[in-house]
Scaffold this motif. Structure first.
Motif, PDB file in Angstrom:
ATOM      1  N   PHE A   1       0.823  -1.207   0.000  1.00  0.00           N
ATOM      2  CA  PHE A   1       0.000   0.000   0.000  1.00  0.00           C
ATOM      3  C   PHE A   1       0.857   1.258   0.000  1.00  0.00           C
ATOM      4  N   ALA A   2       1.877   1.297   0.844  1.00  0.00           N
ATOM      5  CA  ALA A   2       2.745   2.476   0.923  1.00  0.00           C
ATOM      6  C   ALA A   2       3.429   2.730  -0.422  1.00  0.00           C
ATOM      7  N   THR A   3       3.883   1.655  -1.073  1.00  0.00           N
ATOM      8  CA  THR A   3       4.548   1.811  -2.365  1.00  0.00           C
ATOM      9  C   THR A   3       3.592   2.357  -3.425  1.00  0.00           C
ATOM     10  N   VAL A   4       2.403   1.747  -3.511  1.00  0.00           N
ATOM     11  CA  VAL A   4       1.427   2.188  -4.509  1.00  0.00           C
ATOM     12  C   VAL A   4       0.959   3.607  -4.213  1.00  0.00           C
ATOM     13  N   PHE A   5       0.725   3.909  -2.951  1.00  0.00           N
ATOM     14  CA  PHE A   5       0.248   5.246  -2.582  1.00  0.00           C
ATOM     15  C   PHE A   5       1.272   6.313  -2.943  1.00  0.00           C
ATOM     16  N   LEU A   6       2.524   6.106  -2.550  1.00  0.00           N
ATOM     17  CA  LEU A   6       3.553   7.114  -2.804  1.00  0.00           C
ATOM     18  C   LEU A   6       3.794   7.313  -4.291  1.00  0.00           C
ATOM     19  N   VAL A   7       3.700   6.229  -5.072  1.00  0.00           N
ATOM     20  CA  VAL A   7       3.932   6.344  -6.514  1.00  0.00           C
ATOM     21  C   VAL A   7       2.755   7.030  -7.206  1.00  0.00           C
ATOM     22  N   THR A   8       1.545   6.587  -6.895  1.00  0.00           N
ATOM     23  CA  THR A   8       0.369   7.118  -7.594  1.00  0.00           C
ATOM     24  C   THR A   8      -0.010   8.523  -7.129  1.00  0.00           C
ATOM     25  N   ARG A   9       0.089   8.796  -5.818  1.00  0.00           N
ATOM     26  CA  ARG A   9      -0.377  10.077  -5.299  1.00  0.00           C
ATOM     27  C   ARG A   9       0.682  11.174  -5.330  1.00  0.00           C
ATOM     28  N   LEU A  10       1.961  10.808  -5.267  1.00  0.00           N
ATOM     29  CA  LEU A  10       3.014  11.817  -5.245  1.00  0.00           C
ATOM     30  C   LEU A  10       3.785  11.919  -6.558  1.00  0.00           C
ATOM     31  N   VAL A  11       3.594  10.969  -7.464  1.00  0.00           N
ATOM     32  CA  VAL A  11       4.311  11.000  -8.747  1.00  0.00           C
ATOM     33  C   VAL A  11       3.322  11.071  -9.915  1.00  0.00           C
ATOM     34  N   VAL A  12       2.485  10.041 -10.057  1.00  0.00           N
ATOM     35  CA  VAL A  12       1.585   9.975 -11.207  1.00  0.00           C
ATOM     36  C   VAL A  12       0.544  11.090 -11.167  1.00  0.00           C
ATOM     37  N   PHE A  13      -0.081  11.276 -10.017  1.00  0.00           N
ATOM     38  CA  PHE A  13      -1.164  12.268  -9.928  1.00  0.00           C
ATOM     39  C   PHE A  13      -0.682  13.688 -10.215  1.00  0.00           C
ATOM     40  N   PRO A  14       0.358  14.193  -9.543  1.00  0.00           N
ATOM     41  CA  PRO A  14       0.775  15.575  -9.847  1.00  0.00           C
ATOM     42  C   PRO A  14       1.486  15.723 -11.194  1.00  0.00           C
TER      43      PRO A  14
END
Length: 398
Positions: free
Chosen positions: A270-283
């Motif tokens: 979860f931490a890996t997916v969250f940090l990648v999707t919310r802090l990299v892909v999303f912005p």
């Protein structure tokens, strides 16, 4: 009534780019199965109530037996003796009483200060939600996110804007909306409306205010993006958010069941997916395309700033939750385990307060015993020294 709503709420000069009207969107998608109309969103209100009823049935018919199968155990808590005056005070404040309030309660109830504090502490513990209740809530969200994410991924993976985000603006605003995308929107909007309606009865966590802001921002984003025909971008935003929520809710379920290793593995994923999707892909992909790429199609207008302001609000919340996750990762790496959920229930602080009180009482007892032994040693040393002086003076006197 519809003309009045369109005049005051769905004003074209606010919600749509300059030179674009609702009629343009309807005519541009005339040959498709559906085009965005604001009144389509009204169906989400009865669906939200249906979700609440479905959740009630699911938690009792599916989640409760599942919690017993997985070994969820509830703590046996001490039940306090009902005292009307203290109960009334507790229901009104639910906070630690001040010294003046304790003195007033002493006169009203005929109890001493320690008895009042113990009663209030045990009474707060009674309101801590059980592990079974938390498991049922997490399992409901897990099932929803799993189904919706799977359906959303299947419907979007073959679309051109899934791979190239610049395709989100090609042909805007004359972009047809597929039937599956329409229902994807309606189901997501109805679900978040149901979460907002269930706020008074749901378990309150330490990021309660942030969750309320998130729910409002998500509801406004879904509604505005549909009415402004930002459906392509909106589907990507919803898909990104659902991807990590599945792992979060599943990690919670195994945490409440006591499956520590499984919970730790899911937490890392979860931490890996969250940090990648919310802090990299999303912005870098979603926010960038709505702020920069969209200007190649239309000039900035009030709805442009409103939509991107909501996206940036979500990004601020992502940073806040990422900070909490990184704190948990630090504890996991350096302490060997996640000691507690950084978003744990507000009521769980009661246990910590009780433990602090008990530890303080123990420290206080140890401190008093040390003071007593120290004072005794001082007295004994004084007596010993005085006896030695007297013994040394005796031969001289003789």
């Amino acid at each position: 009534m519809e003309d009045l709503v369109n005049q005051w709420i769905w004003r074209q000069d606010f919600w749509l780019p300059p030179g674009v009207t609702w009629q343009d969107i309807a005519e541009g998608t005339a040959g498709s199965s559906r085009h965005p109309v604001p009144r389509d969103l009204l169906i989400s209100l009865p669906l939200a109530l249906s979700f609440i009823a479905l959740r009630f049935v699911f938690e009792r018919v599916v989640a409760l037996p599942l919690s017993r199968q997985l070994g969820v155990r509830d703590r046996v808590r001490f039940r306090v003796t009902p005292i009307p005056k203290l109960e009334e005070f507790y229901l009104q404040t639910k906070k630690q009483p001040s010294q003046n309030e304790i003195m007033l309660l002493e006169n009203l109830c005929g109890l001493n200060q320690r008895q009042i504090q113990n009663w209030l502490r045990h009474r707060r513990k009674q309101d801590i939600p059980s592990s079974t209740r938390k498991f049922c809530e997490a399992s409901w969200r897990f099932v929803f996110y799993l189904i919706v994410f799977s359906a959303g991924l299947v419907s979007l993976i073959n679309t051109p804007w899934f791979w190239d985000h610049r395709e989100c603006w090609r042909g805007y605003p004359r972009q047809p909306v597929a039937e599956v995308q329409y229902w994807y929107y309606i189901v997501e909007l109805s679900f978040y409306l149901s979460l907002l309606l269930c706020v008074p009865v749901d378990i309150k966590r330490k990021d309660f205010k942030e969750q309320i802001v998130h729910h409002f921002a998500t509801i406004f984003l879904i509604a505005f993006s549909y009415c402004g025909n930002y459906v392509r971008v909106g589907t990507l935003v919803m898909l990104i958010h659902d991807s990590s929520d599945i792992l979060l809710e599943s990690a919670k379920m195994f945490h409440y069941a006591g499956w520590r290793k499984t919970c730790d593995i899911l937490f890392i994923l979860f931490a890996t997916v969250f940090l990648v999707t919310r802090l990299v892909v999303f912005p870098c992909r979603i926010v960038y395309t709505t702020i920069v790429d969209s200007l190649e199609v239309f000039l900035p207008y009030p709805g442009y700033y409103f939509f991107n302001g909501l996206l940036l609000t979500l990004q601020v919340l992502h940073i806040f939750w990422a900070w909490l996750i990184l704190r948990m990762i630090y504890k996991f790496v350096f302490l060997g385990k996640v000691e507690r959920d950084e978003r744990s229930d507000v009521e769980s602080e009661v246990d910590e307060v009780g433990e602090e009180e008990c530890s303080w009482e123990r420290k206080k007892g140890v401190f008093n015993s040390k003071l007593a032994s120290l004072s005794n040693n001082c007295v004994l040393n004084n007596l010993t020294n005085q006896r030695r002086k007297m013994n040394s003076r005796t031969p001289k006197a003789r």
